[in-house]
Design a protein around this motif. Structure first.
Motif, PDB file in Angstrom:
ATOM      1  N   LEU A  66       1.074  -1.285   0.108  1.00 47.19           N
ATOM      2  CA  LEU A  66       0.310   0.359   0.199  1.00 47.19           C
ATOM      3  C   LEU A  66       0.674   1.484   0.249  1.00 47.19           C
ATOM      4  CD1 LEU A  66      -3.171  -1.014   1.993  1.00 47.19           C
ATOM      5  CD2 LEU A  66      -3.354  -0.896  -0.189  1.00 47.19           C
ATOM      6  N   PRO A  69       1.180   0.930  -4.097  1.00 48.03           N
ATOM      7  CA  PRO A  69      -0.035   0.476  -5.144  1.00 48.03           C
ATOM      8  C   PRO A  69       0.185   0.219  -6.338  1.00 48.03           C
ATOM      9  CG  PRO A  69      -0.436   2.078  -4.411  1.00 48.03           C
ATOM     10  CD  PRO A  69       0.317   1.922  -3.503  1.00 48.03           C
ATOM     11  N   GLU A  73      -3.661  -1.126  -8.674  1.00 50.43           N
ATOM     12  CA  GLU A  73      -4.418  -0.753  -7.498  1.00 50.43           C
ATOM     13  C   GLU A  73      -6.183  -1.289  -8.112  1.00 50.43           C
ATOM     14  OE1 GLU A  73      -6.458   3.598  -6.997  1.00 50.43           O
ATOM     15  OE2 GLU A  73      -4.455   3.650  -6.650  1.00 50.43           O
TER      16      GLU A  73
END
Length: 260
Positions: A66, A69, A73
């Motif tokens: 995260l 990403p 994503e």
């Protein structure tokens, strides 16, 4: 093995509940798959093999996704996957373990396990619903994930026998969605090529996730994420009085502290 194509929301959920897993073939477009592969290769570059038998001594893993990403994503937020997860876990849930995996040639089969086994909960509780994204073709020869269909409904203490395991063969760009109670393991990669995958666990919002995404990502990077990714990182409250920051909704706290 249940493979759902076409208009698949209802049959996919039925298969997931009955068999404990479902394969959604060709979910990603060619462009999405190519971009995800390129980003995965960037993240994997220079990463060494794991240092233990379970993770795989000829397997490379990348965590803390995260914070970077990128082209992953669309996979992390794919609506078709999240419709299934929502049906199993409810409207609010969070990422559990989240990592890229590159299983190199010669990697042996992983030990059979259930992902939700980390939680001391009754076996019938669906604490997590997970997905394995195939960035390469999953085949018999390159160690496609071995699964025991229906094992999410087995009693405590029962373990799969070899004849009860089937490989989750699927083309690159597909998603294997499965119950955290399902017995499974990565297979033996006897091919000459690496098998890459993105593994995303989704767990109930009141459980401690396997990865601490808040610390790994950091507050400033959290502010830069799409709101849906922030929620999955664990920013969303689990209920009206669970998951607050200084008595506030975390989103409100992030906005307020950014302005300070």
């Amino acid at each position: 093995m249940t493979v759902i194509d076409g208009d698949r929301s209802a049959p996919a959920l039925s298969a997931l509940r009955t068999d404990g897993f479902v394969v959604l073939p060709g979910v990603l477009s060619g462009a999405e798959l190519a971009a995800a592969r390129d980003h995965a290769d960037d993240l994997l570059r220079g990463v060494g093999w794991s240092d233990n038998d379970f993770d795989g001594r000829r397997t490379r893993r990348v965590y803390s996704l995260l914070s970077r990403p990128g082209a992953l994503e669309p996979l992390l937020l794919h609506p078709e996957v999240h419709r299934l997860v929502t049906a199993c876990l409810g409207e609010v849930y969070q990422f559990g373990m989240l990592f890229l995996s590159a299983v190199d040639p010669g990697q042996g089969a992983q030990a059979l396990h259930v992902d939700a086994g980390v939680y001391p909960l009754p076996r019938q509780v669906e604490a997590e619903t997970n997905v394995i994204w195939a960035l390469d073709d999953f085949t018999d020869s390159n160690g496609a994930t071995l699964i025991a269909p229906g094992s999410h409904r087995w009693a405590d203490g029962r373990r799969p026998q070899p004849h009860e395991l089937v490989p989750a063969v699927m083309p690159a760009g597909s998603a294997l969605v499965y119950s955290g109670r399902l017995w499974h393991a990565a297979g033996h990669n006897a091919a000459e090529t690496t098998r890459r995958a993105l593994i995303c666990e989704h767990v109930l919002p009141w459980l401690r996730p396997a990865d601490n995404h808040i610390l790994a990502t950091g507050v400033e990077q959290l502010r830069l994420l799409a709101p849906a990714l922030r929620r999955l990182a664990g920013v969303a409250p689990a209920s009206d009085y669970l998951g607050l920051v200084a008595g506030q909704d975390p989103e409100q706290w992030l906005r307020q502290t950014a302005a300070d």
